[in-house]
Design a protein around this motif. Structure first.
Motif, PDB file in Angstrom:
ATOM      1  N   ASN A  13       0.820  -1.217   0.000  1.00  0.00           N
ATOM      2  CA  ASN A  13       0.000   0.000   0.000  1.00  0.00           C
ATOM      3  C   ASN A  13       0.849   1.261   0.000  1.00  0.00           C
ATOM      4  O   ASN A  13       0.830   1.982   0.980  1.00  0.00           O
ATOM      5  CB  ASN A  13      -0.913  -0.066   1.242  1.00  0.00           C
ATOM      6  CG  ASN A  13      -1.943   1.043   1.279  1.00  0.00           C
ATOM      7  OD1 ASN A  13      -2.491   1.437   0.268  1.00  0.00           O
ATOM      8  ND2 ASN A  13      -2.207   1.550   2.478  1.00  0.00           N
TER       9      ASN A  13
ATOM     10  N   PRO B  25      -6.002  -8.416   2.338  1.00  0.00           N
ATOM     11  CA  PRO B  25      -7.121  -7.479   2.419  1.00  0.00           C
ATOM     12  C   PRO B  25      -7.110  -6.665   3.705  1.00  0.00           C
ATOM     13  O   PRO B  25      -7.430  -5.501   3.697  1.00  0.00           O
ATOM     14  CB  PRO B  25      -8.359  -8.361   2.372  1.00  0.00           C
ATOM     15  CG  PRO B  25      -7.896  -9.694   1.938  1.00  0.00           C
ATOM     16  CD  PRO B  25      -6.451  -9.802   2.256  1.00  0.00           C
ATOM     17  N   HIS B  26      -6.751  -7.289   4.803  1.00  0.00           N
ATOM     18  CA  HIS B  26      -6.769  -6.547   6.060  1.00  0.00           C
ATOM     19  C   HIS B  26      -5.865  -7.238   7.065  1.00  0.00           C
ATOM     20  O   HIS B  26      -6.109  -8.377   7.435  1.00  0.00           O
ATOM     21  CB  HIS B  26      -8.191  -6.465   6.616  1.00  0.00           C
ATOM     22  CG  HIS B  26      -8.267  -5.873   7.992  1.00  0.00           C
ATOM     23  ND1 HIS B  26      -7.818  -4.605   8.277  1.00  0.00           N
ATOM     24  CD2 HIS B  26      -8.727  -6.371   9.158  1.00  0.00           C
ATOM     25  CE1 HIS B  26      -7.999  -4.361   9.574  1.00  0.00           C
ATOM     26  NE2 HIS B  26      -8.538  -5.418  10.126  1.00  0.00           N
TER      27      HIS B  26
ATOM     28  N   LYS C  32      -7.560  -0.270   9.033  1.00  0.00           N
ATOM     29  CA  LYS C  32      -8.077  -0.519   7.683  1.00  0.00           C
ATOM     30  C   LYS C  32      -8.257   0.778   6.898  1.00  0.00           C
ATOM     31  O   LYS C  32      -8.138   0.790   5.684  1.00  0.00           O
ATOM     32  CB  LYS C  32      -9.391  -1.287   7.762  1.00  0.00           C
ATOM     33  CG  LYS C  32      -9.775  -1.914   6.450  1.00  0.00           C
ATOM     34  CD  LYS C  32     -10.803  -2.998   6.590  1.00  0.00           C
ATOM     35  CE  LYS C  32     -10.973  -3.681   5.242  1.00  0.00           C
ATOM     36  NZ  LYS C  32     -11.723  -4.894   5.307  1.00  0.00           N
ATOM     37  N   SER C  33      -8.511   1.871   7.590  1.00  0.00           N
ATOM     38  CA  SER C  33      -8.791   3.144   6.913  1.00  0.00           C
ATOM     39  C   SER C  33      -7.610   3.645   6.072  1.00  0.00           C
ATOM     40  O   SER C  33      -7.801   4.422   5.150  1.00  0.00           O
ATOM     41  CB  SER C  33      -9.181   4.200   7.939  1.00  0.00           C
ATOM     42  OG  SER C  33      -8.102   4.404   8.840  1.00  0.00           O
TER      43      SER C  33
ATOM     44  N   LEU D  73      -5.728   1.376   0.601  1.00  0.00           N
ATOM     45  CA  LEU D  73      -6.464   1.557  -0.651  1.00  0.00           C
ATOM     46  C   LEU D  73      -7.333   0.322  -0.844  1.00  0.00           C
ATOM     47  O   LEU D  73      -7.102  -0.721  -0.221  1.00  0.00           O
ATOM     48  CB  LEU D  73      -5.498   1.661  -1.834  1.00  0.00           C
ATOM     49  CG  LEU D  73      -4.754   2.963  -2.062  1.00  0.00           C
ATOM     50  CD1 LEU D  73      -3.922   2.867  -3.336  1.00  0.00           C
ATOM     51  CD2 LEU D  73      -5.684   4.154  -2.155  1.00  0.00           C
ATOM     52  N   ASP D  74      -8.279   0.398  -1.750  1.00  0.00           N
ATOM     53  CA  ASP D  74      -9.124  -0.727  -2.113  1.00  0.00           C
ATOM     54  C   ASP D  74      -8.265  -1.943  -2.487  1.00  0.00           C
ATOM     55  O   ASP D  74      -7.205  -1.807  -3.096  1.00  0.00           O
ATOM     56  CB  ASP D  74      -9.996  -0.299  -3.304  1.00  0.00           C
ATOM     57  CG  ASP D  74     -10.801  -1.436  -3.863  1.00  0.00           C
ATOM     58  OD1 ASP D  74     -11.850  -1.751  -3.287  1.00  0.00           O
ATOM     59  OD2 ASP D  74     -10.365  -2.030  -4.870  1.00  0.00           O
ATOM     60  N   ASN D  75      -8.733  -3.143  -2.134  1.00  0.00           N
ATOM     61  CA  ASN D  75      -8.003  -4.383  -2.427  1.00  0.00           C
ATOM     62  C   ASN D  75      -7.585  -4.481  -3.890  1.00  0.00           C
ATOM     63  O   ASN D  75      -6.450  -4.831  -4.198  1.00  0.00           O
ATOM     64  CB  ASN D  75      -8.870  -5.611  -2.096  1.00  0.00           C
ATOM     65  CG  ASN D  75      -9.142  -5.755  -0.619  1.00  0.00           C
ATOM     66  OD1 ASN D  75      -8.448  -5.187   0.209  1.00  0.00           O
ATOM     67  ND2 ASN D  75     -10.165  -6.520  -0.292  1.00  0.00           N
TER      68      ASN D  75
ATOM     69  N   GLN E 231      -7.302  -2.136  -6.162  1.00  0.00           N
ATOM     70  CA  GLN E 231      -6.342  -1.102  -6.579  1.00  0.00           C
ATOM     71  C   GLN E 231      -4.926  -1.515  -6.181  1.00  0.00           C
ATOM     72  O   GLN E 231      -3.980  -1.340  -6.946  1.00  0.00           O
ATOM     73  CB  GLN E 231      -6.714   0.248  -5.955  1.00  0.00           C
ATOM     74  CG  GLN E 231      -8.001   0.799  -6.527  1.00  0.00           C
ATOM     75  CD  GLN E 231      -8.572   1.949  -5.712  1.00  0.00           C
ATOM     76  OE1 GLN E 231      -8.379   2.043  -4.502  1.00  0.00           O
ATOM     77  NE2 GLN E 231      -9.304   2.822  -6.389  1.00  0.00           N
ATOM     78  N   ARG E 232      -4.778  -2.088  -4.993  1.00  0.00           N
ATOM     79  CA  ARG E 232      -3.454  -2.560  -4.561  1.00  0.00           C
ATOM     80  C   ARG E 232      -3.013  -3.770  -5.380  1.00  0.00           C
ATOM     81  O   ARG E 232      -1.853  -3.891  -5.745  1.00  0.00           O
ATOM     82  CB  ARG E 232      -3.462  -2.868  -3.060  1.00  0.00           C
ATOM     83  CG  ARG E 232      -3.585  -1.582  -2.233  1.00  0.00           C
ATOM     84  CD  ARG E 232      -3.597  -1.813  -0.737  1.00  0.00           C
ATOM     85  NE  ARG E 232      -4.792  -2.506  -0.298  1.00  0.00           N
ATOM     86  CZ  ARG E 232      -4.822  -3.733   0.243  1.00  0.00           C
ATOM     87  NH1 ARG E 232      -3.714  -4.396   0.452  1.00  0.00           N
ATOM     88  NH2 ARG E 232      -5.963  -4.276   0.610  1.00  0.00           N
TER      89      ARG E 232
ATOM     90  N   ASN F 171      -4.373 -12.732  -5.439  1.00  0.00           N
ATOM     91  CA  ASN F 171      -5.521 -12.227  -4.675  1.00  0.00           C
ATOM     92  C   ASN F 171      -6.133 -13.345  -3.831  1.00  0.00           C
ATOM     93  O   ASN F 171      -7.285 -13.274  -3.428  1.00  0.00           O
ATOM     94  CB  ASN F 171      -6.577 -11.641  -5.617  1.00  0.00           C
ATOM     95  CG  ASN F 171      -7.217 -12.697  -6.502  1.00  0.00           C
ATOM     96  OD1 ASN F 171      -6.809 -13.862  -6.506  1.00  0.00           O
ATOM     97  ND2 ASN F 171      -8.200 -12.299  -7.283  1.00  0.00           N
TER      98      ASN F 171
END
Length: 192
Positions: free
Chosen positions: A11, A39-40, A46-47, A50-52, A54-55, A73
């Motif tokens: 990220n 993802p997390h 988490k804030s 970036l979106d999963n 997009q990364r 993924n």
């Protein structure tokens, strides 16, 4: 085929990640390295992510010209928050023909004894360690373990946090990122 799993939020992904992965795949018995976009991470807010996808796209852009480096993924569809042991179990079931190994920085080895089912991970998988500058000591059970392999690699002191903060301040981060990742970030106005 021996697959090294390089977990991270990426990220964003930066040249340090590529240098480490390339060094490992070229100087070990690993055939490929999969960048597993997480993802997390339960230890990260988490804030800030970036979106999963997009990364994942940035990892794809960074690795597409390297035949031994791939984006993954695999964790996107696993229950969150996820633990490494669950991912390894899932991958072994899905790809029984592959051997999966973990890639981690030396700093993570210092807290490895706190990971869920770390004994099971060590029983069934090899771990490739690259050097990192960090505080603390490595538990003696890991210093000469037959499944833990230290790989010589440059110590990279670039972090995704450093890149994000520099972008936020309007600094030029182009030398820290693969060219097409930099273009993507710039076009999308990420982290500004």
């Amino acid at each position: 085929m021996n697959i090294g799993l390089y977990f991270g939020s990426f990220n964003p992904i930066h040249i340090g990640h590529l240098i480490i992965a390339n060094q490992l795949v070229e100087n070990s018995d690993l055939d490929q390295i999969w960048f597993v976009v997480t993802p997390h991470n339960p230890f990260k807010k988490k804030s800030t992510l970036l979106d999963n996808f997009q990364r994942l796209e940035m990892v794809y852009l960074a690795t597409k010209d390297y035949s031994k480096l791939k984006e993954s993924n695999i964790e996107f569809n696993l229950r969150q928050p996820n633990h490494t042991i669950n991912t390894l179990t899932y991958l072994q079931e899905k790809h029984p023909e592959y051997a999966f190994s973990l890639i981690m920085g030396e700093d993570n080895l210092k807290s490895f004894h706190k990971w869920k089912n770390y004994e099971v991970i060590l029983e069934n998988h090899h771990i490739y360690i690259y050097p990192r500058i960090s505080e603390g000591t490595i538990d003696t059970q890991f210093t000469s373990h037959p499944k833990i392999h230290k790989v010589e690699a440059p110590i990279i002191e670039i972090s995704s946090t450093l890149v994000r903060n520099a972008i936020k301040k309007g600094k030029n981060v182009k030398p820290l990122l693969p060219e097409n990742v930099w273009k993507y970030l710039d076009e999308m106005n990420f982290y500004k």
